[in-house]
Motif scaffolding. Sequence first.
Motif, PDB file in Angstrom:
ATOM      1  N   ILE A 389      -9.094  -4.300  -3.978  1.00  0.00           N
ATOM      2  CA  ILE A 389      -8.878  -4.304  -2.523  1.00  0.00           C
ATOM      3  C   ILE A 389      -8.170  -3.017  -2.110  1.00  0.00           C
ATOM      4  O   ILE A 389      -8.543  -2.377  -1.115  1.00  0.00           O
ATOM      5  CB  ILE A 389      -8.051  -5.538  -2.096  1.00  0.00           C
ATOM      6  CG1 ILE A 389      -8.896  -6.812  -2.166  1.00  0.00           C
ATOM      7  CG2 ILE A 389      -7.511  -5.347  -0.673  1.00  0.00           C
ATOM      8  CD1 ILE A 389      -8.149  -8.066  -1.767  1.00  0.00           C
ATOM      9  N   ILE A 390      -7.153  -2.637  -2.889  1.00  0.00           N
ATOM     10  CA  ILE A 390      -6.408  -1.407  -2.576  1.00  0.00           C
ATOM     11  C   ILE A 390      -7.348  -0.205  -2.620  1.00  0.00           C
ATOM     12  O   ILE A 390      -7.324   0.667  -1.732  1.00  0.00           O
ATOM     13  CB  ILE A 390      -5.242  -1.221  -3.569  1.00  0.00           C
ATOM     14  CG1 ILE A 390      -4.236  -2.381  -3.452  1.00  0.00           C
ATOM     15  CG2 ILE A 390      -4.555   0.120  -3.330  1.00  0.00           C
ATOM     16  CD1 ILE A 390      -3.603  -2.531  -2.098  1.00  0.00           C
ATOM     17  N   ILE A 391      -8.206  -0.142  -3.639  1.00  0.00           N
ATOM     18  CA  ILE A 391      -9.153   0.971  -3.764  1.00  0.00           C
ATOM     19  C   ILE A 391     -10.156   0.952  -2.610  1.00  0.00           C
ATOM     20  O   ILE A 391     -10.459   1.991  -2.004  1.00  0.00           O
ATOM     21  CB  ILE A 391      -9.873   0.912  -5.120  1.00  0.00           C
ATOM     22  CG1 ILE A 391      -8.874   1.111  -6.262  1.00  0.00           C
ATOM     23  CG2 ILE A 391     -10.985   1.962  -5.196  1.00  0.00           C
ATOM     24  CD1 ILE A 391      -9.455   0.914  -7.645  1.00  0.00           C
ATOM     25  N   ARG A 414       0.656   7.097  -4.017  1.00  0.00           N
ATOM     26  CA  ARG A 414       1.317   6.433  -5.141  1.00  0.00           C
ATOM     27  C   ARG A 414       0.628   5.126  -5.502  1.00  0.00           C
ATOM     28  O   ARG A 414       0.365   4.848  -6.671  1.00  0.00           O
ATOM     29  CB  ARG A 414       2.798   6.193  -4.803  1.00  0.00           C
ATOM     30  CG  ARG A 414       3.599   5.619  -5.953  1.00  0.00           C
ATOM     31  CD  ARG A 414       5.087   5.739  -5.726  1.00  0.00           C
ATOM     32  NE  ARG A 414       5.503   5.275  -4.414  1.00  0.00           N
ATOM     33  CZ  ARG A 414       6.792   5.126  -4.071  1.00  0.00           C
ATOM     34  NH1 ARG A 414       7.743   5.433  -4.933  1.00  0.00           N
ATOM     35  NH2 ARG A 414       7.120   4.707  -2.874  1.00  0.00           N
ATOM     36  N   GLU A 415       0.321   4.322  -4.495  1.00  0.00           N
ATOM     37  CA  GLU A 415      -0.356   3.043  -4.755  1.00  0.00           C
ATOM     38  C   GLU A 415      -1.765   3.273  -5.302  1.00  0.00           C
ATOM     39  O   GLU A 415      -2.231   2.547  -6.184  1.00  0.00           O
ATOM     40  CB  GLU A 415      -0.430   2.209  -3.473  1.00  0.00           C
ATOM     41  CG  GLU A 415       0.912   1.721  -2.956  1.00  0.00           C
ATOM     42  CD  GLU A 415       1.644   2.767  -2.151  1.00  0.00           C
ATOM     43  OE1 GLU A 415       2.890   2.836  -2.269  1.00  0.00           O
ATOM     44  OE2 GLU A 415       0.987   3.535  -1.419  1.00  0.00           O
ATOM     45  N   THR A 420      -5.864   3.036  -9.505  1.00  0.00           N
ATOM     46  CA  THR A 420      -6.927   3.737 -10.242  1.00  0.00           C
ATOM     47  C   THR A 420      -6.703   3.642 -11.745  1.00  0.00           C
ATOM     48  O   THR A 420      -7.638   3.399 -12.522  1.00  0.00           O
ATOM     49  CB  THR A 420      -6.991   5.211  -9.823  1.00  0.00           C
ATOM     50  OG1 THR A 420      -7.205   5.284  -8.400  1.00  0.00           O
ATOM     51  CG2 THR A 420      -8.115   5.936 -10.530  1.00  0.00           C
ATOM     52  N   ILE A 421      -5.448   3.824 -12.173  1.00  0.00           N
ATOM     53  CA  ILE A 421      -5.132   3.711 -13.603  1.00  0.00           C
ATOM     54  C   ILE A 421      -5.446   2.312 -14.111  1.00  0.00           C
ATOM     55  O   ILE A 421      -6.052   2.134 -15.176  1.00  0.00           O
ATOM     56  CB  ILE A 421      -3.651   4.062 -13.852  1.00  0.00           C
ATOM     57  CG1 ILE A 421      -3.425   5.558 -13.622  1.00  0.00           C
ATOM     58  CG2 ILE A 421      -3.242   3.677 -15.278  1.00  0.00           C
ATOM     59  CD1 ILE A 421      -1.957   5.961 -13.635  1.00  0.00           C
ATOM     60  N   ILE A 513       2.601  -2.253  -7.200  1.00  0.00           N
ATOM     61  CA  ILE A 513       1.924  -1.974  -5.918  1.00  0.00           C
ATOM     62  C   ILE A 513       2.430  -2.925  -4.841  1.00  0.00           C
ATOM     63  O   ILE A 513       2.759  -2.504  -3.719  1.00  0.00           O
ATOM     64  CB  ILE A 513       0.397  -2.102  -6.066  1.00  0.00           C
ATOM     65  CG1 ILE A 513      -0.165  -0.961  -6.923  1.00  0.00           C
ATOM     66  CG2 ILE A 513      -0.279  -2.094  -4.695  1.00  0.00           C
ATOM     67  CD1 ILE A 513      -1.629  -1.119  -7.267  1.00  0.00           C
ATOM     68  N   ALA A 514       2.494  -4.211  -5.183  1.00  0.00           N
ATOM     69  CA  ALA A 514       2.962  -5.206  -4.206  1.00  0.00           C
ATOM     70  C   ALA A 514       4.396  -4.917  -3.785  1.00  0.00           C
ATOM     71  O   ALA A 514       4.740  -5.009  -2.595  1.00  0.00           O
ATOM     72  CB  ALA A 514       2.856  -6.608  -4.804  1.00  0.00           C
TER      73      ALA A 514
END
Length: 568
Positions: A389-391, A414-415, A420-421, A513-514
Amino acid sequence: MNTEILGVVLQIVLMVVLAYPLGKYIAKVYKGQKTWSDFMKPIERLIFKVCGINPAEEMNWKQFLKALLILNAFWFVWGMVLLVSQGWLPLNPDGNGPQTPDQAFNTCISFMVNCNLQHYSGESGLTYFTQLFVIMLFQFITAATGMAAMAGIMKSISVKTTKTIGNFWNFLVLSCTRILLPLSLIVGFILIIEGTPMGFDGKMEVTTLEGQEQMVSQGPAAAIVPIKQLGTNGGGYFGVNSSHPLENPSYLTNMAECWSILIIPMAMVFALGFYSKRKKLAYSIFGVMLFAYLTGVGINVYQEMNGNPRIDDMGIAQTGGAMEGKEVRLGSGATALWSITTTVTSNGSVNGMHDSTMPLSGLMEMLNMQINTWFGGVGVGWMNYYTFIIIAVFISGLMVGRTPEFLGKKVEAREMKIATIVALLHPFVILVGTALSGYLFAHHPDFVASEGGWLNNPGFHGLSEQLYEFTSCAANNGSGFEGLGDNTYFWNYSCGWVLILSRFLPIIGQVAIAGLLAQKKFIPESAGTLKTDTLTFGVMTFAVIFIVAALSFFPVHALSTIAEHFSL
């Protein structure tokens, strides 16, 4: 309608219908609202008092992860000590010996990370003591760990701005006492009624229909099988898992166990909607996951019920479809459904041998684990979807020329780096591991082979067996193409490290991330806000997930499952 198809449809409908109220209940439990299970509060207070825990103390994301990792490190030491000394411990009527250090390392890591990959046979590789105080114990704790991590993420996205994401220990205990334990008791009751053993006697001598004497293992199977399924653990009490007639005696137990595998992962998606008060987002996510799941079920049921075309060419009738490696009492349709259910989650239990399924069925089983976002394990399945979702938010924001935002928080560099990693780690460990095993197989076979050999099948299928093993490890699944002789130093240690990396690095990244997003200033929605609870965004997320998987894994499948399919 064909009765096998009817059974498949009934199981799916049952899972979807029951997941909604269970999700609502789970959200109430994590929010601390009043529920029917409040009678467990005295037990929970006792646990917190004995352990010196204040469940009301809030944690930031770093403290949350520290508690999670310390807990797992402690239980790893606990498991190693018991497994290498089990031959001298009580509750061992069959006289089973200790595990070797390399096998104990693999077993302990596997169950600690909720994978339950088994390089041993349950009847001879464990004792009743370690089945209960390592295997069953870990199956509760590791499942609750994933659920607690998701509860922390749900809390972080349910408020506008916060520096804390709840208390890990509180979420962990509630997951066990309010969700996993009650459901395990219900499923266990069904299994006992249907004939699954529950006792501590040693092997039983029985006379077969052919008049031969045979020793049959027993033990507390009915206590362990429910949590193996409900916690998306999957570790079989017996060596052949749920294809064993005592672990899965009837079609009713097969339905109950198959239902148990998916019910909590499905419910956790709905719980997200109830907890964060974003039901449309939960429905969108659930719809994408359900579509992918039903597509896989359709392909595998068709493949297995239609059988092998080579046998048709020989003029031999395939009654019941492709029945090699399957139980007659269950049928090819139920086995095909289970094969998708167990691989869209991180469960890994089997009611038939995946090594014997048709090539395209094997492709779907591996793709489910390689994508690793369709429902997934309890808690961590949605967390893997959260990464994509973030991507997808970032890509969509760039496409329309706006700052990417998710639920009112800016998604910045940063997120994206963390996401991605996490996304690329999964194909990296699978493909590197498979390449390494292929190289060693070609140049140093003695290094990786067991006494009984290494690969039962050369060529396309042999590559599939190696690919499946590392895929199963990386997805915390635990199932296998059992043509592979895996109890060797190479497989025990290489799989063990893949398990560690694939479990903890994603959880660390996702919780980070959260936590980072939760600390950011909330931005109210406007006309230019990218909506993430729509069908369009759901399709976008699906496309991102599928493209990443296709680019990563299509080449190796072209040399394994797809090549084998066209060779039939």
